[in-house]
Design an enzyme around this catalytic site. Structure first.
Site, short mmCIF file in Angstrom:
data_model
loop_
_atom_site.label_atom_id
_atom_site.label_comp_id
_atom_site.label_asym_id
_atom_site.label_seq_id
_atom_site.Cartn_x
_atom_site.Cartn_y
_atom_site.Cartn_z
N TYR A 1 -6.19 10.85 4.04
CA TYR A 1 -4.73 11.32 3.61
C TYR A 1 -4.75 12.11 2.28
CZ TYR A 1 -3.67 8.21 7.55
OH TYR A 1 -3.59 7.61 8.78
N GLN B 99 0.82 -1.21 -0.08
CA GLN B 99 0.02 0.12 0.01
C GLN B 99 0.79 1.41 -0.03
OE1 GLN B 99 -2.20 1.77 3.60
NE2 GLN B 99 -4.15 0.77 2.34
N ARG C 120 -8.12 2.08 -2.40
CA ARG C 120 -8.79 2.25 -1.21
C ARG C 120 -9.43 3.57 -0.95
NH1 ARG C 120 -7.81 0.56 5.18
NH2 ARG C 120 -9.64 -0.47 5.37
#
Length: 374
Positions: free
Chosen positions: A176, A104, A228
């Site tokens: 984020y 990730q 995601r």
């Protein structure tokens, strides 16, 4: 294994030919345990090795793509070629246990602790602080810097390929940087990267494009690309379910290998942006309409929970906290011993479960994050 659990153990083949042995994924969880230089520690390798032997895929904790994107103490990096041996070691440890290894990658943006950026500015889409007491105001990225970060995601993807990972997951969730560009709360830009929803989607989609281009350029064998996302934000203005369904539609048209929904509760309902009374995951499944596989997650503890979730139409179930608590979740289910699956941490479990000490301390000092008993 009980007949009712068979859907969890059906193999799956992605369109690019990659085969996964079952539908259980270890979800990404920060472990705070890497070296200061961004390389993995022995503790981390042991932690992932202990949990990779049953799941079909394992998604690592997030790795930062630039030095000013480091979002956690003890986070490992994918920002320079110098970390390639570290990444290779991690990929091999996971794959040796029979799981597909997914790296990730992310940039923390305004969520980065300033003390981790002594020589870097705290940056985001716009100069808007997080809605919490004492949150620092980030500097808005210049357009040239936006392009540099997009390029950095491509370079991190190249490193994942060279390190031997089976795929990468673009971390566009949990507030984020990628989400900061999509959000009307954190993105107040008036250039091509902000304003209407199409412009706010430009940064996430540009990262998808450069990752796809990088994979096409460097792979010698099939490689997975996932994305995601978090469906909603609590802030006003903020991402609504309507916004997310538009993003999901765009992502589903990008020929990604999977979408990964970030939820605390699998069956949670939308806060705003729809009058539909179905769960968020049901709305997303309907919008995707089988164009791309979906990984669902959120407070799934038992095999019964997982089967019920699969029946909602997702292709995979991610277990994060539960795989940390019970590394043998898959084996116990396969062997018909699901009643022995542990769902609570004991304070004496750290060494037995190969949980790195920094992660263990974070769990013990964060009430409510994990269920803990004496």
């Amino acid at each position: 294994m009980k007949e009712k659990f068979k859907p969890l153990f059906e193999p799956f083949q992605f369109r690019n030919g990659i085969d996964v042995k079952n539908r259980i994924v270890m979800g990404p969880t920060t472990n705070f345990s890497s070296h200061l230089d961004g390389t993995v520690t022995d503790e981390e390798v042991n932690y992932y090795t202990r949990r990779a032997h049953g799941v079909g895929m394992l998604i690592t904790a997030c790795a930062y793509v630039t030095p000013n994107g480091k979002g956690f103490h003890g986070e490992f990096g994918a920002d320079t070629d110098g970390v390639l041996p570290s990444l290779s070691r991690l990929a091999k440890a996971i794959k040796d246990q029979g799981a597909k290894a997914i790296l990730q990658i992310f940039h923390g943006g305004r969520s980065c602790p300033p003390e981790l950026l002594p020589n870097e500015d705290l940056v985001s889409a716009s100069a808007v602080a997080e809605e919490r007491d004492g949150a620092p105001v980030p500097r808005a990225l210049e357009e040239e810097e936006v392009e540099e970060i997009i390029h950095a995601f491509g370079e991190a993807t190249r490193r994942a390929i060279e390190a031997g990972f089976d795929g990468i997951e673009i971390h566009g969730a949990n507030g984020y940087l990628i989400q900061q560009f999509f959000s009307p709360h954190s993105n107040r830009r008036t250039d091509r990267w902000g304003g209407n929803i199409e412009n706010r989607m430009a940064f996430p989609l540009a990262i998808v494009d450069i990752v796809k281009d990088t994979v096409a350029k460097y792979i010698t064998q099939p490689f997975l690309i996932g994305y995601r996302f978090s469906p909603e934000e609590p802030e006003t203005p903020g991402i609504t379910m309507t916004d997310t369904l538009q993003l999901v539609d765009a992502l589903a048209n990008k020929d990604l290998d999977y979408l990964h929904v970030s939820l605390m509760e699998f069956w949670s309902l939308a806060r705003r942006g729809t009058d539909d009374t179905r769960s968020r995951i049901e709305l997303i499944v309907e919008k995707v309409d089988k164009r791309v596989p979906i990984i669902g997650v959120g407070s799934i503890k038992t095999p019964d929970d997982a089967v019920k979730a699969i029946e909602a139409g997702v292709e995979f179930i991610a277990l994060a906290r539960e795989i940390i608590i019970e590394p043998d979740w898959v084996q116990k289910t396969l062997e018909g011993n699901e009643a022995e699956i542990n769902t609570v941490l004991l304070r004496s479990d750290q060494e037995k479960l190969a949980i790195p000490i920094p992660l263990w301390q974070a769990i013990m000092n964060t009430p409510g994050w994990f269920p803990v008993a004496e």
